[in-house]
Scaffold this active site. Structure first.
Site, PDB file in Angstrom:
ATOM      1  N   CYS A  74      55.195  48.521  79.290  1.00 28.83           N
ATOM      2  CA  CYS A  74      55.526  48.948  80.808  1.00 28.83           C
ATOM      3  C   CYS A  74      57.002  49.839  80.544  1.00 28.83           C
ATOM      4  O   CYS A  74      57.421  50.468  81.426  1.00 28.83           O
ATOM      5  CB  CYS A  74      55.617  48.082  81.683  1.00 28.83           C
ATOM      6  N   CYS A 130      59.510  47.034  76.810  1.00 29.35           N
ATOM      7  CA  CYS A 130      58.210  46.499  76.818  1.00 29.35           C
ATOM      8  C   CYS A 130      57.246  47.571  76.351  1.00 29.35           C
ATOM      9  O   CYS A 130      57.216  48.666  76.807  1.00 29.35           O
ATOM     10  CB  CYS A 130      57.941  45.911  78.022  1.00 29.35           C
ATOM     11  N   GLU A 137      35.563   9.029  49.818  1.00 26.43           N
ATOM     12  CA  GLU A 137      35.907   9.016  51.389  1.00 26.43           C
ATOM     13  C   GLU A 137      36.153  10.351  51.860  1.00 26.43           C
ATOM     14  O   GLU A 137      36.970  11.215  50.855  1.00 26.43           O
ATOM     15  CB  GLU A 137      36.840   8.102  52.039  1.00 26.43           C
ATOM     16  N   LYS A 173      38.907  12.840  53.200  1.00 23.95           N
ATOM     17  CA  LYS A 173      40.336  12.664  53.739  1.00 23.95           C
ATOM     18  C   LYS A 173      40.399  13.310  55.321  1.00 23.95           C
ATOM     19  O   LYS A 173      40.434  14.559  55.230  1.00 23.95           O
ATOM     20  CB  LYS A 173      41.065  13.275  52.698  1.00 23.95           C
ATOM     21  N   TYR A 208      39.787   3.024  57.658  1.00 29.82           N
ATOM     22  CA  TYR A 208      39.280   3.196  56.153  1.00 29.82           C
ATOM     23  C   TYR A 208      40.166   2.168  55.030  1.00 29.82           C
ATOM     24  O   TYR A 208      40.002   2.124  54.048  1.00 29.82           O
ATOM     25  CB  TYR A 208      39.359   4.626  55.690  1.00 29.82           C
ATOM     26  N   CYS A 250      59.478  40.206  78.574  1.00 26.78           N
ATOM     27  CA  CYS A 250      59.667  41.450  79.360  1.00 26.78           C
ATOM     28  C   CYS A 250      60.186  41.155  80.906  1.00 26.78           C
ATOM     29  O   CYS A 250      59.696  40.162  81.516  1.00 26.78           O
ATOM     30  CB  CYS A 250      58.206  42.008  79.709  1.00 26.78           C
ATOM     31  N   CYS A 290      54.906  44.273  85.126  1.00 30.84           N
ATOM     32  CA  CYS A 290      54.303  44.660  83.930  1.00 30.84           C
ATOM     33  C   CYS A 290      52.834  44.589  84.214  1.00 30.84           C
ATOM     34  O   CYS A 290      52.327  43.776  84.269  1.00 30.84           O
ATOM     35  CB  CYS A 290      55.000  44.048  82.774  1.00 30.84           C
ATOM     36  N   ASP A 346      41.897  14.755  58.479  1.00 30.93           N
ATOM     37  CA  ASP A 346      43.421  15.432  58.617  1.00 30.93           C
ATOM     38  C   ASP A 346      43.693  15.094  60.080  1.00 30.93           C
ATOM     39  O   ASP A 346      43.500  15.847  61.089  1.00 30.93           O
ATOM     40  CB  ASP A 346      42.910  16.989  58.664  1.00 30.93           C
ATOM     41  N   LYS A 395      42.258  17.334  47.143  1.00 32.86           N
ATOM     42  CA  LYS A 395      42.459  18.484  48.308  1.00 32.86           C
ATOM     43  C   LYS A 395      41.298  19.426  48.125  1.00 32.86           C
ATOM     44  O   LYS A 395      40.866  20.031  47.065  1.00 32.86           O
ATOM     45  CB  LYS A 395      43.539  18.922  48.469  1.00 32.86           C
TER      46      LYS A 395
HETATM   47  S1  IVH Z   1      43.939   5.812  52.142  1.00 28.96           S
HETATM   48  C1  IVH Z   1      47.015   3.228  49.874  1.00 28.96           C
HETATM   49  N1  IVH Z   1      41.609   7.173  53.037  1.00 28.96           N
HETATM   50  O1  IVH Z   1      45.986  10.693  54.041  1.00 28.96           O
HETATM   51  C2  IVH Z   1      46.035   3.899  50.964  1.00 28.96           C
HETATM   52  N2  IVH Z   1      43.910   7.934  53.572  1.00 28.96           N
HETATM   53  O2  IVH Z   1      48.503  10.952  51.795  1.00 28.96           O
HETATM   54  C3  IVH Z   1      46.415   5.205  51.423  1.00 28.96           C
HETATM   55  N3  IVH Z   1      44.161   9.716  55.014  1.00 28.96           N
HETATM   56  O3  IVH Z   1      48.444   8.556  55.089  1.00 28.96           O
HETATM   57  C4  IVH Z   1      45.598   5.927  52.514  1.00 28.96           C
HETATM   58  N4  IVH Z   1      41.794  10.135  55.239  1.00 28.96           N
HETATM   59  O4  IVH Z   1      46.742   9.125  56.914  1.00 28.96           O
HETATM   60  C5  IVH Z   1      43.294   6.869  52.922  1.00 28.96           C
HETATM   61  N5  IVH Z   1      39.841   8.045  53.806  1.00 28.96           N
HETATM   62  C6  IVH Z   1      41.358   7.930  53.837  1.00 28.96           C
HETATM   63  C7  IVH Z   1      41.882   8.851  54.634  1.00 28.96           C
HETATM   64  C8  IVH Z   1      43.536   8.726  54.241  1.00 28.96           C
HETATM   65  C9  IVH Z   1      43.158  10.502  55.563  1.00 28.96           C
HETATM   66  C10 IVH Z   1      45.624  10.214  55.200  1.00 28.96           C
HETATM   67  C11 IVH Z   1      46.048   8.963  55.692  1.00 28.96           C
HETATM   68  C12 IVH Z   1      47.286   8.827  54.540  1.00 28.96           C
HETATM   69  C13 IVH Z   1      47.416  10.095  53.812  1.00 28.96           C
HETATM   70  C14 IVH Z   1      47.784   9.913  52.437  1.00 28.96           C
END
Ligand code: IVH
Length: 674
Positions: A416, A413, A117, A119, A232, A431, A436, A121, A320
């Site tokens: 000015c 400043c 999946e 991840k 998720y 300032c 200004c 943010d 990551k």
């Molecule tokens: S699974 C046990 N799936 O990342 C399952 N987390 O450090 C734990 N996050 O706190 C989470 N996308 O807020 C999972 N597809 C995804 C995610 C995801 C973002 C975030 C989530 C979690 C943090 C984990």
């Protein structure tokens, strides 16, 4: 030897302090001051120290917990099943190690089925559906205790308030789903633009914007923010069974819950790695910010068998993305003056390519930050696009030689020459000169902008020309410009001069709310300007309102009220506004929406009502022009108490807020008096 251990102990303590501080800023203030990459680096260093010298480990070390405690302003939700976090893999090798470990524990040599999946943010949340109805929405918090943000979550369009009954199957008795609240990139850019115009601090990245928006005490602010959600993970579920992550994702989609269409079932870890490559390539085209890929063992049976260690599942890992970093030279450090006179140091960089864009500036935020990182002209620095938005100086990688003097904020400043003030204990420098030229330029630009007086053609370039030539010294000077004066400017043809004069003329019939917005009062943006215009009707009335009266206005908090008062208490501003008002024919703003019986009244519901559900009660209040909020404050007009009311009833008593029983509430809804 002991000497050495002492040193390490001191280092560990220092790291803990830094990490705790960063955690606090990230989780509680929603205002982090170091990047994720920096945080990870510090955490890894501390983990390594503690691993090598277990005697250094303390129970309160940031390595021993998932996050910070929730802030106190929301109610607490205890997650029935802990919301875990994920271990990270830094490279493909660590992913392969993860896969090996899974196989070893599963006692198999066969490829493992994973679900890969994106991840996202954002901010981790949990939704609880009972008999198909959304009853609670909460933040992850520290994994065990989260914040009750139900009213805010309910404002997110992609969160269904009721589940859909799937074609084959029934609505489960209890469905807890976890996911991420996210801020779409486009909406984020627009939000920051608006905030900048209102003189409000901008969010560093969509994650902070999502967190800041969700954790608003007033759900209407959340509602105005275009948040989105993607789900998720399962929490506690009763009344339906899922055997695998893939089945779960498919199942909840059938209930009408939003999942990520990019999720993919992978046969073996190699497929996960190619997925990572694919997503890495298109990460900038995604509608949302993402910071990596998550691999999860698909089979729930195998997940259970693998279990967890220190609050992270052994069956999942986050891979990551590589940080988007580049090295370049700081050519100089400049100071920019904003509309309200605040000074911001900016690093002028030797242009460098980063994530497909040429970067030649990076904000240094403030003097404290420059000092902490010891950034000086001539240094080679590592920059990063934090959340891919604002370029950010991570650290000095090679100090200049010979080293330049440390950067100091100017005493005068740069624009000015007026004095710069700095209050002890505050980070900001300002300032003092309201005249200004830089502030003037910014003020005019804002005054003429689309959401204010909307004077077409009065753009950056012309504004600079007008101010620099001395033609415009005060805002109202705009209204006395002549054609000769304009055509006297460089590159200004007769026709364009006329167009601008026409646009200026047109702007004289301005609506009061746009005018108030155009003044550029700190913390007063479009929304607040409208509230003020509706309440006070004329600019004169607004100017003479007391601080107390301002604070009594719905939606105006203490800080905003103060800022408005301060603005009008400054004789220069007063004069400027009076002179402008003479030039303009300000138009009153009429209330268009919410003409019902409960107009402007705010309600808090607690306990169970007999004659209607909570949703029905909420919609009735809204239909009658009122609003429903989640917590009781002095500004609450009524608390409606049903059977088994909660702590909100006590709070109402403490604050002296009027409490209605169900009968009275119904009467009020029907237009009666109580
Ligand atoms: S699974 C046990 N799936 O990342 C399952 N987390 O450090 C734990 N996050 O706190 C989470 N996308 O807020 C999972 N597809 C995804 C995610 C995801 C973002 C975030 C989530 C979690 C943090 C984990």
């Amino acid at each position: 030897m002991r000497e050495n251990l002492k040193k390490l102990e001191a280092e560990a303590e220092r790291l803990r302090e830094q990490l705790n501080d960063a955690n606090y800023r990230y989780y509680i203030l929603d205002d982090p001051d170091i990047s994720d990459a920096e945080y990870d680096k510090l955490l890894r260093r501390l983990e390594a120290l503690e691993k090598e010298h277990p005697e250094l480990l303390t129970s309160d070390s940031p390595t021993q917990r998932v996050g910070a405690a929730p802030s106190e302003k929301f109610g607490v939700v205890v997650h029935r099943k802990m919301m875990m976090s994920l271990a990270n893999a830094m490279d493909a090798e660590e992913m392969l190690e993860f896969d090996k470990r899974v196989k070893r524990l599963a006692r198999t040599e066969e490829p493992i089925d994973y679900v890969a999946e994106v991840k996202l943010d954002g901010l981790g949340i949990e939704l609880v559906y009972e008999d198909g109805r959304l009853v609670v929405g909460s933040t992850r918090g520290d994994g065990i205790n989260g914040e009750d943000v139900t009213p805010n979550i309910r404002t997110i369009r992609s969160v269904p308030l009721r589940l859909i009954k799937p074609l084959h199957g029934k609505i489960p008795k209890l469905l807890e789903v976890r996911g991420e609240v996210i801020f779409p990139r486009k909406a984020f850019a627009k939000l920051n633009e608006d905030r900048e115009q209102a003189g409000e601090p901008v969010f560093a990245n969509p994650r902070n914007a999502a967190a800041g928006s969700l954790r608003q005490l007033d759900p209407r602010i959340t509602a105005s923010r275009q948040l989105d959600v993607v789900l998720y993970s399962p929490g506690v579920i009763e009344g339906v069974e899922f055997d695998s992550q893939w089945e779960f994702l498919r199942g909840i989609r059938a209930f009408g819950l939003r999942t990520n269409p990019l999720s993919r079932r992978c046969y073996g870890i190699e497929e996960v790695l190619s997925y990572w490559n694919e997503i890495t390539e298109k990460r900038h085209d995604l509608e949302y910010e993402a910071d990596g890929v998550v691999a999860k063992v698909d089979s729930y049976r195998l997940q259970e068998q693998l279990g967890e260690v220190s609050r992270s599942p052994r069956w999942a890992i986050a891979y990551k993305f590589k940080a988007q970093q580049a090295e370049t030279l700081v050519e100089r450090i400049e100071v920019q003056v904003g509309r309200i006179g605040s000074l911001t140091p900016v690093a002028k960089l030797k242009p460098v390519q980063l994530a497909g864009v040429t970067i030649s500036n990076a904000s240094l935020h403030n003097l404290d930050e420059i000092r902490r990182k010891d950034i000086r002209t001539g240094d080679t620095v590592m920059i990063e696009r934090a959340g891919d938005v604002i370029p950010y100086v991570l650290q000095v990688t090679k100090p200049g030689h010979p080293r330049a003097k440390p950067f100091e904020m100017p005493q005068d400043c740069p624009e000015c020459g007026a004095a710069i003030v700095h209050e002890e204990g505050e980070v900001g420098y300002f300032c003092v000169n309201a005249n200004c030229p830089m502030r003037m330029r910014e003020s005019i630009r804002h005054f003429a902008s689309k959401n204010a007086l909307d004077i077409e053609g009065l753009g950056d370039k012309l504004v600079a020309q007008l101010v620099d030539s001395g033609l415009v010294k005060e805002l109202d000077d705009i209204y006395r410009l002549s054609k000769d004066q304009l055509t006297g400017l460089e590159r200004m043809a007769d026709k364009s001069a006329q167009n601008i004069l026409d646009a200026i003329e047109k702007s004289r019939a301005a609506k009061l709310d746009r005018f108030i917005n155009g003044l550029g009062i700190r913390h007063v943006g479009e929304h607040t300007a409208r509230v003020l215009a509706l309440k006070f009707r004329t600019i004169e009335a607004l100017m003479d309102t007391s601080l107390d009266d301002l604070q009594g206005v719905r939606d105006i908090g203490e800080e905003v009220a103060k800022s408005i008062r301060e603005y009008f208490d400054e004789p220069r501003n007063r004069r400027a506004v009076e002179r402008l008002a003479k030039e303009l024919k300000l138009e009153e703003v009429k209330q268009v929406e919410g003409r019902g019986a409960l107009r402007d009244k705010s309600f808090v519901l607690t306990g169970t009502l007999e004659s209607m559900t909570r949703e029905e009660a909420e919609s009735k209040v809204i239909a009658a022009g009122g609003r429903v909020t989640g917590s009781v404050s002095r500004k609450t007009d009524f608390v409606v108490a049903g059977a088994e009311p909660g702590s909100k009833l006590r709070k109402a008593g403490e604050l002296g807020v009027r409490v209605l029983d169900e009968k009275e509430f119904v009467k009020l809804l029907e237009g009666g008096r109580v």
